[in-house]
Design a protein around this motif. Structure first.
Motif, PDB file in Angstrom:
ATOM      1  N   GLU A  67       0.806  -1.209   0.000  1.00  0.00           N
ATOM      2  CA  GLU A  67       0.000   0.000   0.000  1.00  0.00           C
ATOM      3  C   GLU A  67       0.843   1.265   0.000  1.00  0.00           C
ATOM      4  O   GLU A  67       0.321   2.367   0.137  1.00  0.00           O
ATOM      5  CB  GLU A  67      -0.924  -0.002   1.224  1.00  0.00           C
ATOM      6  N   GLU A  68       2.194   1.166  -0.088  1.00  0.00           N
ATOM      7  CA  GLU A  68       3.028   2.348  -0.076  1.00  0.00           C
ATOM      8  C   GLU A  68       2.905   3.072  -1.416  1.00  0.00           C
ATOM      9  O   GLU A  68       2.968   2.475  -2.475  1.00  0.00           O
ATOM     10  CB  GLU A  68       4.487   1.965   0.167  1.00  0.00           C
ATOM     11  N   THR A  74       5.229  11.193  -5.099  1.00  0.00           N
ATOM     12  CA  THR A  74       5.425  11.955  -3.869  1.00  0.00           C
ATOM     13  C   THR A  74       6.642  12.869  -3.905  1.00  0.00           C
ATOM     14  O   THR A  74       6.653  13.889  -3.250  1.00  0.00           O
ATOM     15  CB  THR A  74       5.565  10.997  -2.680  1.00  0.00           C
ATOM     16  N   ILE A 229       2.759  12.781   6.920  1.00  0.00           N
ATOM     17  CA  ILE A 229       2.929  11.325   7.031  1.00  0.00           C
ATOM     18  C   ILE A 229       1.646  10.689   7.540  1.00  0.00           C
ATOM     19  O   ILE A 229       1.201   9.638   7.054  1.00  0.00           O
ATOM     20  CB  ILE A 229       4.106  11.010   7.975  1.00  0.00           C
ATOM     21  N   SER A 230       1.036  11.329   8.526  1.00  0.00           N
ATOM     22  CA  SER A 230      -0.206  10.778   9.078  1.00  0.00           C
ATOM     23  C   SER A 230      -1.320  10.774   8.046  1.00  0.00           C
ATOM     24  O   SER A 230      -2.103   9.825   7.963  1.00  0.00           O
ATOM     25  CB  SER A 230      -0.611  11.583  10.315  1.00  0.00           C
ATOM     26  N   GLN A 231      -1.411  11.825   7.251  1.00  0.00           N
ATOM     27  CA  GLN A 231      -2.472  11.885   6.249  1.00  0.00           C
ATOM     28  C   GLN A 231      -2.225  10.896   5.110  1.00  0.00           C
ATOM     29  O   GLN A 231      -3.158  10.307   4.583  1.00  0.00           O
ATOM     30  CB  GLN A 231      -2.570  13.305   5.701  1.00  0.00           C
ATOM     31  N   ALA A 232      -0.970  10.705   4.731  1.00  0.00           N
ATOM     32  CA  ALA A 232      -0.661   9.761   3.661  1.00  0.00           C
ATOM     33  C   ALA A 232      -0.674   8.317   4.126  1.00  0.00           C
ATOM     34  O   ALA A 232      -0.710   7.408   3.300  1.00  0.00           O
ATOM     35  CB  ALA A 232       0.713  10.084   3.055  1.00  0.00           C
ATOM     36  N   GLN A 233      -0.628   8.082   5.458  1.00  0.00           N
ATOM     37  CA  GLN A 233      -0.648   6.744   6.041  1.00  0.00           C
ATOM     38  C   GLN A 233       0.474   5.872   5.452  1.00  0.00           C
ATOM     39  O   GLN A 233       0.271   4.745   5.051  1.00  0.00           O
ATOM     40  CB  GLN A 233      -2.002   6.082   5.834  1.00  0.00           C
ATOM     41  N   THR A 234       1.654   6.455   5.398  1.00  0.00           N
ATOM     42  CA  THR A 234       2.805   5.727   4.902  1.00  0.00           C
ATOM     43  C   THR A 234       4.053   6.278   5.556  1.00  0.00           C
ATOM     44  O   THR A 234       4.084   7.436   5.960  1.00  0.00           O
ATOM     45  CB  THR A 234       2.927   5.848   3.371  1.00  0.00           C
ATOM     46  N   THR A 235       5.054   5.432   5.670  1.00  0.00           N
ATOM     47  CA  THR A 235       6.348   5.843   6.225  1.00  0.00           C
ATOM     48  C   THR A 235       7.420   5.857   5.156  1.00  0.00           C
ATOM     49  O   THR A 235       8.604   5.785   5.474  1.00  0.00           O
ATOM     50  CB  THR A 235       6.757   4.890   7.364  1.00  0.00           C
TER      51      THR A 235
END
Length: 308
Positions: A67-68, A74, A229-235
């Motif tokens: 899911e990244e 980006t 990062i929180s809004q994109a739900q990815t690290t």
């Protein structure tokens, strides 16, 4: 004999039927394993489904989906300092603009104050040399003429004070004149030092506060990066890196504004201290001339010396 043969045949048929029935009771076990054969075609059937994921999701090696987000979606196209400035938050932009203006003020003060200190030192040294080479206060006044600068002002102030006290010198000692001259010279020195130090306090302020202003912009930018990062739900590092880079640019600009300000302030502090020392030497020379004139006032040759 025929009856016995019939009975034997009947018994044989019963035994045969029982064996067939027993064989039929054990035969369903292999039948339950038969569906395992089509399972060899299951990955081939699932393969098209694995390739039908969305544009922002990459299939993993084992058939599972990741899911990244893809890096191309980006990463910004411009990671130069100007590009990071344009993509930064409005608060970070305001911090960077303020630090750039502070840096401009620093270099403007450096240029203007360098010329001022250099010219002030030359005039003060010239006046100190003229005062040191003069035999009387009147001769020093003629040497300096109507030139500007604190050195010439010291001589003129001493002449004015002596002229104001001329009527009392025949009835009082010269100690009062010396005190009044020293007081006026000290005030002139202090005023010249304050005038020369004007603007250096701003350098001290920029040098002490610019790193913290840049740090505020960095903290604000990193906070916005974590919100992204929180809004994109990815690290994914591609999501985190641009925001952090923009935030760190504020700290870099804070250091760019602070380091020259501190260095220039220290240079000016030493230069102004040397300027004050030259003024102190000139003031001491004027006091010596006043004291010498007072001592030669009662000597007959003093009149001829003053007239020269």
């Amino acid at each position: 004999m025929s009856r016995n043969s019939l009975l034997a045949a009947l018994a044989a048929s019963l035994i045969l039927s029982a064996g067939v029935a027993a064989a039929q009771g054990r035969s369903p076990a292999p039948v339950e394993q038969a569906p395992a054969a089509p399972s060899l075609q299951t990955p081939a059937a699932q393969a098209p489904a694995a390739t039908s994921v969305g544009p922002g999701i990459r299939p993993a090696a084992n058939g599972a989906t990741s899911e990244e987000p893809s890096i191309s979606l980006t990463l910004p196209h411009d990671l130069s300092p100007w590009g990071m400035f344009m993509n930064a938050d409005i608060v970070v932009k305001a911090v960077m603009v303020g630090l750039a203006f502070a840096s401009l003020v620093t270099w403007t003060i450096w240029l203007a104050k360098s010329l001022e200190v250099l010219g002030g030192k030359l005039r003060a040294r010239r006046a100190a040399d003229a005062i040191g080479n003069a035999a009387t206060l009147m001769q020093a006044g003629r040497e300096l003429g109507r030139s500007g600068g604190p050195g010439a002002l010291l001589v003129r102030a001493a002449e004015e004070e002596r002229a104001l006290s001329a009527g009392a010198l025949d009835h009082a000692s010269g100690d009062g004149l010396k005190e009044r001259v020293a007081s006026r010279l000290a005030r002139i020195e202090a005023a010249a030092s304050r005038r020369m130090s004007r603007g250096t306090g701003l350098l001290a302020t920029i040098g002490s506060t610019a790193p913290f202003v840049g740090l505020f912009g960095t903290v604000w930018g990193i906070m916005n990066a974590f919100i992204g990062i929180s809004q994109a739900q990815t690290t994914n590092l591609a999501v985190v890196a641009p925001g952090i880079a923009e935030a760190l640019l504020a700290t870099a600009m804070g250091l760019v504004a602070a380091i020259p300000a501190v260095v220039i302030y220290n240079v000016f502090a030493r230069s102004i201290a040397g300027y004050r020392q030259i003024l102190a030497d000139a003031s001491a020379g004027v006091e010596r001339l006043v004291s010498r004139d007072l001592d030669f006032r009662t000597v007959p040759q003093a009149t001829a010396m003053a007239a020269e």
